[in-house]
Scaffold this motif. Structure first.
Motif, PDB file in Angstrom:
ATOM      1  N   SER A   2       0.716  -1.517   0.073  1.00 13.09           N
ATOM      2  CA  SER A   2      -0.088   0.011   0.140  1.00 13.09           C
ATOM      3  C   SER A   2       1.074   1.353  -0.045  1.00 13.09           C
ATOM      4  O   SER A   2       0.428   2.234  -0.335  1.00 13.09           O
ATOM      5  N   GLU A   3       2.133   1.085   0.276  1.00  9.52           N
ATOM      6  CA  GLU A   3       3.048   2.291   0.533  1.00  9.52           C
ATOM      7  C   GLU A   3       3.925   2.324  -0.884  1.00  9.52           C
ATOM      8  O   GLU A   3       4.778   3.208  -0.628  1.00  9.52           O
ATOM      9  N   GLY A   4       4.065   1.562  -1.696  1.00  8.85           N
ATOM     10  CA  GLY A   4       4.917   1.459  -2.735  1.00  8.85           C
ATOM     11  C   GLY A   4       4.186   2.215  -3.843  1.00  8.85           C
ATOM     12  O   GLY A   4       3.220   3.197  -3.946  1.00  8.85           O
ATOM     13  N   PHE A   6       1.998   1.931  -7.894  1.00  6.37           N
ATOM     14  CA  PHE A   6       1.039   0.927  -8.522  1.00  6.37           C
ATOM     15  C   PHE A   6       1.128   1.216 -10.013  1.00  6.37           C
ATOM     16  O   PHE A   6       1.418   2.201 -10.505  1.00  6.37           O
ATOM     17  N   LEU A   7       0.818  -0.014 -10.696  1.00 14.12           N
ATOM     18  CA  LEU A   7       0.878   0.172 -12.135  1.00 14.12           C
ATOM     19  C   LEU A   7      -0.647   0.761 -12.562  1.00 14.12           C
ATOM     20  O   LEU A   7      -1.618   0.185 -12.150  1.00 14.12           O
ATOM     21  N   LYS A  41       2.831   4.825 -10.596  1.00 16.66           N
ATOM     22  CA  LYS A  41       2.820   6.139  -9.725  1.00 16.66           C
ATOM     23  C   LYS A  41       2.983   5.712  -8.150  1.00 16.66           C
ATOM     24  O   LYS A  41       2.489   4.687  -7.766  1.00 16.66           O
ATOM     25  N   GLU A  42       3.583   6.617  -7.360  1.00 19.26           N
ATOM     26  CA  GLU A  42       3.594   6.167  -5.934  1.00 19.26           C
ATOM     27  C   GLU A  42       2.116   6.168  -5.319  1.00 19.26           C
ATOM     28  O   GLU A  42       1.464   7.330  -5.960  1.00 19.26           O
ATOM     29  N   GLN A  43       1.706   5.444  -4.402  1.00 17.73           N
ATOM     30  CA  GLN A  43       0.664   5.640  -3.932  1.00 17.73           C
ATOM     31  C   GLN A  43       0.402   6.930  -3.000  1.00 17.73           C
ATOM     32  O   GLN A  43       1.235   7.408  -2.262  1.00 17.73           O
ATOM     33  N   ALA A  44      -0.735   7.604  -3.582  1.00 14.92           N
ATOM     34  CA  ALA A  44      -1.183   9.042  -2.860  1.00 14.92           C
ATOM     35  C   ALA A  44      -0.008  10.304  -2.707  1.00 14.92           C
ATOM     36  O   ALA A  44      -0.070  11.153  -1.907  1.00 14.92           O
ATOM     37  N   LEU A  45       0.804   9.882  -3.560  1.00 18.37           N
ATOM     38  CA  LEU A  45       2.021  10.908  -3.905  1.00 18.37           C
ATOM     39  C   LEU A  45       2.156  11.256  -5.400  1.00 18.37           C
ATOM     40  O   LEU A  45       1.970  10.190  -6.234  1.00 18.37           O
ATOM     41  N   ALA A  46       2.774  12.417  -5.559  1.00 20.10           N
ATOM     42  CA  ALA A  46       2.631  12.741  -7.169  1.00 20.10           C
ATOM     43  C   ALA A  46       4.096  12.448  -7.547  1.00 20.10           C
ATOM     44  O   ALA A  46       4.907  13.290  -8.326  1.00 20.10           O
ATOM     45  N   TYR A  47       4.751  11.339  -7.494  1.00 20.44           N
ATOM     46  CA  TYR A  47       5.808  10.597  -7.920  1.00 20.44           C
ATOM     47  C   TYR A  47       5.556   9.741  -8.982  1.00 20.44           C
ATOM     48  O   TYR A  47       4.645   8.733  -8.722  1.00 20.44           O
ATOM     49  N   TYR A  48       5.917   9.633 -10.081  1.00 22.03           N
ATOM     50  CA  TYR A  48       5.517   8.860 -11.215  1.00 22.03           C
ATOM     51  C   TYR A  48       6.848   8.227 -11.672  1.00 22.03           C
ATOM     52  O   TYR A  48       8.071   8.204 -11.430  1.00 22.03           O
ATOM     53  N   THR A  69       7.007  15.460  -9.625  1.00 20.21           N
ATOM     54  CA  THR A  69       6.041  16.445 -10.050  1.00 20.21           C
ATOM     55  C   THR A  69       5.926  17.608  -9.017  1.00 20.21           C
ATOM     56  O   THR A  69       5.057  18.434  -9.221  1.00 20.21           O
ATOM     57  N   PHE A 135      13.095   4.696  -1.949  1.00 17.58           N
ATOM     58  CA  PHE A 135      13.347   4.318  -3.307  1.00 17.58           C
ATOM     59  C   PHE A 135      13.103   5.516  -4.024  1.00 17.58           C
ATOM     60  O   PHE A 135      11.997   6.256  -3.872  1.00 17.58           O
TER      61      PHE A 135
ATOM     62  N   GLY B 452      -3.813   4.653  -1.012  1.00 14.40           N
ATOM     63  CA  GLY B 452      -2.878   3.292  -0.764  1.00 14.40           C
ATOM     64  C   GLY B 452      -3.622   2.049  -1.772  1.00 14.40           C
ATOM     65  O   GLY B 452      -3.238   1.061  -1.841  1.00 14.40           O
ATOM     66  N   TYR B 457      -6.378  10.062  -5.190  1.00 13.52           N
ATOM     67  CA  TYR B 457      -6.121  11.051  -4.223  1.00 13.52           C
ATOM     68  C   TYR B 457      -4.643  11.200  -3.863  1.00 13.52           C
ATOM     69  O   TYR B 457      -3.871  10.121  -3.949  1.00 13.52           O
ATOM     70  N   GLU B 458      -4.130  12.515  -3.279  1.00 11.89           N
ATOM     71  CA  GLU B 458      -2.628  12.680  -3.051  1.00 11.89           C
ATOM     72  C   GLU B 458      -2.722  13.652  -1.722  1.00 11.89           C
ATOM     73  O   GLU B 458      -3.549  14.241  -1.590  1.00 11.89           O
TER      74      GLU B 458
END
Lengths: 181, 559
Positions: A2-4, A6-7, A41-48, A69, A135, B452, B457-458
């Motif tokens: 859940s914290e990594g 997702f495709l 993309k990272e879960q819930a963060l704006a890293y792609y 981003t 990472f 998650g 959402y972010e």
């Protein structure tokens, strides 16, 4: 996890699939980032995570970058192909497991030396912390195992995605330094 | 049920304050349920309160101090029902606070009529308020027992320096915690078992009880003569009750201290056998520190008292809120612990900024410090944790030379980071933590948003991490700074910040500008904060973006 990351699925009911995401991406960002193909993309963060079509090899295999981003865009080169990306990421997960094991040993040692943490003490707070591998920032040595990527890095092929980002250049320096050690 | 109501319920449940000021020796009858004050907006992990106290809050706290002192005095005199008896109670007064320094009791010769608590309270309350008022210094009340009432005399004490355990900030709480009451009861029980009954009026016993803040660290018997006579259950219970009432008022002090009790055998009117009476109880004052560390110790005491006061007011007993006590312990380690171990001067020399910020105390600063610690490497953080364990301020061995060197190095490293902007790597680490924090703060919302689970959402920092170094002492990952946004909203907000960054160029940005910018964005976008995104609202979003862009331009022009 859940914290990594997702495709992106091919398409979803909410229109959050890989096609829509890439359309939006091209709309939102200018060159050179608009030309990248976003796939995770990272879960819930704006890293792609994206591939770089402009750096495809003779078989058409594209290297992978990690994109931040949040402020002015920049990308960190993390693999010579999606296969290698998964390989590197899985090694970082092994390291994550090892880190958790070391951390629990450290906590156990403190407990042996000083007894169990007092309820609500600072140590009790820390005991809830699960250490994470950051990472790709904390694994330049794992990235450095990807020889094809290293060749591209040495040739400065990713520099156009790191313009003005000292931290990114410094990190690439760490990757290259890890090759020689 | 959300996290907030659960927490409030737990805290209220734990906040069973014993109104110890007004109890007799029957412990069970002393249990009065009360709800401790819990801030309306108290999330699980972070308590954000302004250190500044409003006048209404202060006047409430002063009233609570007076009521508490009244209860303490009643606890001391209620069992003294002899005509001609005299009880002297010495307090330290400071802007409405009252800290008990000593009390002594001299018995009378003839059994008096009972006095009702309400009657006593009514009379003594008005005297207490009018005599003490804004007075600073020692105040002495002498209470004379008459047949039907207590007569009270008041006078100011000698001009002496403020004792270290005296409070300077009024506490808005009247009782003591269950934990404190239990500890005092235990000590009193141990004394009773050791003492038995007195052989006669020549019997005496001295004991020293060690206290630290609200806690009891231990006690030691001293001189004793004529103790050990067999005594019945009623006698033992009465003595235990008297000891509890004699000791409890001292638990309202600040910091480490010792209280000496002197008991004597007395023959009470109408009784055939001698019984013990606490004739004197007083705080012993260690030598006042001097030299280079004196200022630092004074600064530390102020910080420590602030944290203790908040703790006393907000949370009772073992339900000490983690963040709160964490802040206290850490502040104690950094300032108190280091001073205790003779390293204060070193620390002050290498990390003056850090000390200055820590002096503000509170959960916000703790969160800020936690963020600062995240910027250390794992090895450094572990070294810090080990060192912290070794520097056990409550009676551990002093730091070794190498530990002292390590402490100096870590302090210096942290000091360097105070004003240093976060790098990209650190920002990623803090965003990971922000995501975890958000889930903790809003579990239901996180679930609804599928955080998650490949969701839309972010997590967004209202004041961005880019400017975190300008907001020194603020917890950038605090609940109030984190919101969840749908990606289209987040992207637009990031564009606004990018515009701000670009327009301001390389020139120095003032923290006020950052706050104004964050407020501007709140104004235009807060309807999308922490709510499920409705994509038909896209046109509203575009309109908000257009207005926000105009406002950002105005803000930049105005500077």
């Amino acid at each position: 996890m859940s914290e990594g990351f997702f495709l992106f699925p091919f398409e979803t009911q909410e229109g959050r699939g890989i096609v829509t995401v890439n359309e939006e991406w091209r709309w939102d960002w200018s060159d050179p980032f608009r030309g990248l193909l976003v796939f995770a993309k990272e879960q819930a963060l704006a890293y792609y995570f994206a591939t770089v079509p402009g750096l495809a090899d003779e078989q058409g295999i594209q290297p992978v970058v990690w994109i931040d981003t949040y402020e002015d865009l920049y990308a960190l080169p993390i693999a010579s192909s999606i296969d290698r990306f998964f390989d590197t990421y899985s090694h970082s997960l092994e390291r994550q497991v090892e880190l958790i094991r070391e951390d629990s040993e450290f906590k156990a040692r403190l407990e042996t030396e000083s007894g169990p943490p007092a309820p609500d003490s600072l140590r009790a707070l820390w005991s809830k912390d699960i250490p994470r591998i950051n990472f790709p920032w904390e694994v330049p040595d794992l990235i450095a195992r990807d020889e094809s990527l290293v060749r591209l890095l040495r040739a400065g092929r990713f520099d156009f995605l790191m313009d003005g980002c000292e931290d990114a250049h410094e990190w690439v320096g760490k990757v290259l330094a890890a090759v020689s050690t | 049920m959300g996290w907030k109501p659960i927490m409030r319920g737990v805290l209220c449940g734990l906040a069973v304050l014993l109104q110890a000021c007004a109890v007799g020796h029957g412990a069970s009858s002393a249990l009065l349920l009360s709800t401790a004050w819990v801030p309306e907006d108290s999330p699980a992990g972070v308590l954000l309160r302004e250190s500044h106290r409003a006048e209404t809050e202060l006047s409430e706290a002063r009233r609570a101090e007076a009521e508490c002192a009244l209860g303490q005095v009643w606890g001391l005199v209620r069992g003294v029902d002899e005509v001609g008896a005299r009880v002297e109670v010495r307090f330290w007064a400071h802007e409405g606070t009252l800290t008990l320094l000593s009390h002594r009791t001299l018995g009378g010769l003839e059994r008096a009529q009972p006095v009702a608590e309400a009657t006593f309270g009514k009379r003594f309350r008005s005297q207490l308020t009018s005599y003490v008022g804004e007075r600073a210094g020692e105040v002495l009340f002498t209470l004379y027992r008459q047949q039907l009432e207590w007569r009270v005399d008041f006078r100011g004490g000698p001009d002496t320096p403020r004792p270290p355990e005296a409070k300077t900030q009024p506490v808005r709480r009247e009782g003591v915690s269950v934990g404190t009451y239990a500890a005092i009861t235990r000590v009193a029980g141990e004394m009773v078992r050791l003492l038995g009954g007195p052989s006669g009026r020549e019997a005496s016993f001295i004991a020293t009880v060690t206290l630290e803040d609200d806690g009891v660290s231990g006690w030691e018997p001293g001189f004793q003569e004529g103790a050990g006579r067999e005594v019945g259950l009623a006698g033992r219970e009465r003595l235990q009750g008297e000891l509890i009432q004699a000791l409890l008022p001292f638990t309202h002090g600040v910091g480490p201290r010792e209280v000496r009790l002197t008991l004597q055998g007395v023959l009470r009117p109408g009784e055939s056998a001698a019984s013990w009476r606490v004739v004197v109880a007083e705080t012993l004052h260690p030598e006042t520190p001097s030299g280079a560390d004196a200022d630092l110790i004074a600064e530390y005491r102020t910080l420590h008292e602030s944290i203790l006061r908040e703790w006393r007011e907000e949370v009772a007993d073992s339900g000490r809120l983690a963040v709160r006590i964490g802040a206290e312990e850490l502040a104690f380690w950094v300032v108190g612990g280091v001073v205790v171990h003779g390293g204060g001067a070193i620390f002050k020399a290498v990390a003056p900024r850090l000390l200055e910020i820590l002096r503000r105390g509170g959960a916000r600063v703790r969160g800020w410090l936690d963020t600062l610690l995240q910027r250390l490497t794992k090895v450094e953080r572990d070294a810090f944790k080990s060192l912290w364990e070794r520097v056990d301020v409550r009676g551990a061995r002093p730091l070794s030379k190498s530990e002292e060197r390590e402490l100096r190095r870590l302090a210096k490293r942290l000091e360097e980071l105070v004003d240093a902007p976060l790098n990209k790597d650190e920002k990623k680490k803090l965003r990971d933590r922000a995501r975890a924090n958000f889930r903790q703060f809003h579990p239901e919302l996180a679930e609804a948003m599928k955080l998650g689970e490949d969701g839309l959402y972010e997590i967004h920092h209202r004041c961005p991490l880019e400017y975190a170094h300008l907001l020194v002492g603020e917890d950038i990952n605090a609940r109030k700074n984190l919101v969840a946004l749908a990606q289209p909203v987040h992207r637009r907000i990031n564009i606004l910040w990018a515009k701000f960054r670009k327009e301001r160029g390389g020139s120095e940005v003032h923290p006020d500008e950052v706050k104004k910018m964050a407020e501007l964005i709140d104004r235009h976008f807060q309807r999308w904060y922490d709510v499920l995104y409705d994509s038909p609202s896209a046109s509203a979003l575009d309109a908000a973006m257009e207005m926000a862009l105009r406002d950002v331009e105005l803000l930049i022009v105005k500077g």
